[in-house]
Motif scaffolding. Structure first.
Motif, PDB file in Angstrom:
ATOM      1  N   LYS A   1       0.832  -1.215   0.000  1.00 56.13           N
ATOM      2  CA  LYS A   1       0.000   0.000   0.000  1.00 56.13           C
ATOM      3  C   LYS A   1       0.866   1.265   0.000  1.00 56.13           C
TER       4      LYS A   1
ATOM      5  N   LEU B   1       1.950   1.836  -3.512  1.00 56.35           N
ATOM      6  CA  LEU B   1       0.857   2.320  -4.356  1.00 56.35           C
ATOM      7  C   LEU B   1       0.366   3.716  -3.952  1.00 56.35           C
TER       8      LEU B   1
ATOM      9  N   TRP C   1      -2.066   6.841 -13.737  1.00 51.67           N
ATOM     10  CA  TRP C   1      -2.556   5.638 -13.073  1.00 51.67           C
ATOM     11  C   TRP C   1      -2.829   4.487 -14.040  1.00 51.67           C
TER      12      TRP C   1
ATOM     13  N   TYR D   1      -3.727  -3.141 -10.086  1.00 56.38           N
ATOM     14  CA  TYR D   1      -3.675  -3.577  -8.678  1.00 56.38           C
ATOM     15  C   TYR D   1      -4.757  -4.616  -8.418  1.00 56.38           C
TER      16      TYR D   1
ATOM     17  N   PRO E   1      -6.197  -6.299  -5.141  1.00 55.55           N
ATOM     18  CA  PRO E   1      -6.116  -6.334  -3.683  1.00 55.55           C
ATOM     19  C   PRO E   1      -6.419  -7.727  -3.134  1.00 55.55           C
TER      20      PRO E   1
ATOM     21  N   ASN F   1     -13.002  -0.387 -14.432  1.00 48.83           N
ATOM     22  CA  ASN F   1     -11.623   0.064 -14.212  1.00 48.83           C
ATOM     23  C   ASN F   1     -11.042   0.803 -15.413  1.00 48.83           C
TER      24      ASN F   1
ATOM     25  N   PHE G   1     -10.552 -10.157 -11.373  1.00 49.70           N
ATOM     26  CA  PHE G   1      -9.788  -9.029 -10.841  1.00 49.70           C
ATOM     27  C   PHE G   1      -8.508  -8.796 -11.649  1.00 49.70           C
TER      28      PHE G   1
ATOM     29  N   ARG H   1      -9.675  -7.054 -14.683  1.00 46.54           N
ATOM     30  CA  ARG H   1      -9.989  -5.669 -14.313  1.00 46.54           C
ATOM     31  C   ARG H   1      -8.712  -4.822 -14.268  1.00 46.54           C
TER      32      ARG H   1
ATOM     33  N   LYS I   1      -6.585  -1.609 -18.348  1.00 50.55           N
ATOM     34  CA  LYS I   1      -5.904  -0.324 -18.601  1.00 50.55           C
ATOM     35  C   LYS I   1      -4.563  -0.531 -19.310  1.00 50.55           C
TER      36      LYS I   1
END
Lengths: 269, 250
Positions: free
Chosen positions: B49, B52, B75, B80, B82, B103, B151, B154, B158
């Motif tokens: 964390k 990031l 970004w 990421y 989690p 995202n 995830f 996701r 990007k």
């Protein structure tokens, strides 16, 4: 006499439709953020605003809007102070709201019909001025919710990842607090401060049981709220019932029916 | 020489006055595959964390793509994933497509304008992870392994240059874990995506990573040569003792 020919009922319908779309849309985000009780806290704060209006002689509806906005800021501050027990913030604001309302009502000796209309909702009490405020603010809020739908989705689902996606999370949270407060304040005229929270939560609860996508959650929630409000207004008009209670009972029946049908389907399958 | 993708300089971090990380210094280069290992409570998630920018260190600084994380704006370069056992609501009423799509963020209003571009990016991410057929499924209907892939898709939507993953395989059975690791290694090798992953799966770290970072007793020890972390060390690490970290001690 035809129900729609009455300007009173027309006003009630316009206010009801706006209220139902607004409150059920905001309700989806509120419920998914596990903040279902926020409507109660804000509506009790808005009651203090109504009492302030009656005591100091300004229009009570303005008081409801201003106090609900102030309460939403207070909730955010307290939520940060009690990070692990965020429900404390809701309980504190709700209690303080009731306390303040009761003191101001007793000071202003305002235990009258107008106060009761804010407590339980009223069709008669909705005047043209209310409609103008509701339409202006309500449509602005609904449009902004539509435009910011992607940001709200990301922040509601996973706040940390939303930050890393580049979304200004604090700003989005602040915006959501403000629109929640506005939606509650705008809805108290029809549904009443005591029941507005139910209209925020129950349509979403129904929707979560049947929806197969996030988009569908909104559609179902809006339909349940619209049906409850419109049929509630009609029933309360014909049977001289408090509209808030009637609307919430209809929504509750829909939820009960959906849960029963789902239970039957699971057993059947 | 190219700028390291990630650099930590003299990073200290404490929770309520209790120091959990002290004088952390290391670099991650483009194409690295860094596995962070360590016992529970060693502050691995805290470290991620900090990298990031989700937590601010007491002292020191973090540079990402040569820029201070506090001022970082690009970004889209970061993906990421989690810990899924954390605050994320796994019953969230959304489809796989909606979650991956959420995202793809390029600023206010831009999601509306670039609808086709967005759709293409989501399709590509789903295909890359092999879950296109799950597009219309709700998140709650998926298995642990499938959720983790959602995830990952996701994060990939990007087209990031670096991926951060916090214990991605903790809720998976052995075949799903193997499948996920292969996917991750493929992304690292074929697309040159830098990977920083927290894991308790030491075998995987030893086999696939190019660097191992041991987080232990407030320190982070980076092993650029994975082979210096011997199998004997790993066996002991599995018992949550990390002698691999001790080889840096005098």
């Amino acid at each position: 006499m035809d129900i729609l020919s009455l300007s009173l009922i027309n006003r009630a319908f316009i206010a009801g439709i706006l209220t139902s779309v607004l409150i059920s849309t905001v309700g989806v985000f509120v419920v998914l953020r596990r903040m279902s009780m926020v409507g109660d806290s804000l509506s009790h704060a808005s009651l203090a605003g109504v009492a302030a209006g009656m005591l100091f002689g300004f229009y009570p509806f303005y008081g409801a809007v201003i106090f609900a906005l102030l309460a939403s800021f207070l909730i955010e501050i307290l939520r940060k102070a009690f990070r692990k027990y965020s429900e404390v913030a809701l309980a504190v604001v709700m209690s303080a709201g009731i306390g303040l309302a009761v003191v101001m009502i007793s000071l202003g000796k305002s235990f009258n019909a107008d106060l009761f209309s804010y407590l339980f909702g009223s069709l008669i009490a909705v005047n043209e001025k209310d409609i103008r405020i509701m339409a202006l603010l309500g449509i602005a809020v609904i449009l902004s919710l539509f435009i910011l739908n992607r940001e709200l989705f990301a922040v509601t689902f996973d706040e940390e990842s939303a930050k890393i996606a580049g979304i200004p999370v604090n700003l989005v949270n602040l915006y959501l607090s403000l629109v929640t407060a506005l939606s509650v304040a705008l809805s108290v005229r029809i549904v009443g401060t005591l029941l507005v929270s139910a209209l925020m939560v129950i349509p979403t609860a129904v929707s979560l049981q049947v929806s197969k996508s996030f988009k569908m959650v909104f559609i179902v929630s809006n339909i349940v709220a619209l049906f409850s409000v419109v049929s509630g207004i009609i029933l309360s008009y014909y049977y001289d019932l408090a509209p808030g209670g009637t609307i919430v009972l209809i929504a509750s029946f829909i939820l009960a029916a959906v849960l029963i049908l789902k239970g039957v389907k699971i057993r059947w399958d | 020489m190219s700028i390291p993708v990630l650099e930590l300089f003299n990073v200290d971090f404490s929770y309520n006055g209790n120091t959990v990380l002290e004088n952390v210094n290391f670099k991650v280069k483009k194409g690295d595959f860094l596995a962070l290992i360590g016992p529970n409570g060693a502050a691995k998630t805290t470290l991620m964390k900090i990298m990031l920018g989700l937590l601010t260190p007491k002292n020191g600084k973090v540079l990402i793509f040569g820029e201070d994380i506090k001022d970082f704006k690009k970004w889209e370069k970061i993906g990421y994933i989690p810990q899924l056992t954390g605050d994320i609501n796994m019953g969230f009423p959304a489809t796989v497509w909606e979650i991956v799509d959420s995202n793809y963020y390029k600023g206010f209003f831009k999601g509306f304008i670039n609808k086709d571009e967005r759709k293409k990016a989501v399709e590509e991410a789903l295909k890359r992870v092999g879950i296109k057929k799950l597009s219309n499924k709700m998140l709650r209907e998926l298995s642990g392994g499938e959720k983790q892939k959602v995830f990952l898709a996701r994060a990939l939507v990007k087209k990031p240059e670096i991926l951060f993953l916090d214990e991605p395989t903790s809720a998976m059975d052995a075949p799903s874990r193997e499948d996920f690791y292969n996917l991750l290694t493929g992304l690292n090798k074929s697309f040159g995506i830098t990977v920083v992953v927290i894991t308790h799966d030491i075998g995987f770290a030893y086999e696939k990573a190019t660097k191992i970072g041991c987080v232990k007793e407030k320190k982070v020890y980076i092993h650029d040569n994975v082979k210096e972390v011997t199998e004997g060390h790993i066996a002991e690490v599995m018992g949550y003792k990390i002698p691999a970290c001790d080889i840096h001690r005098e």
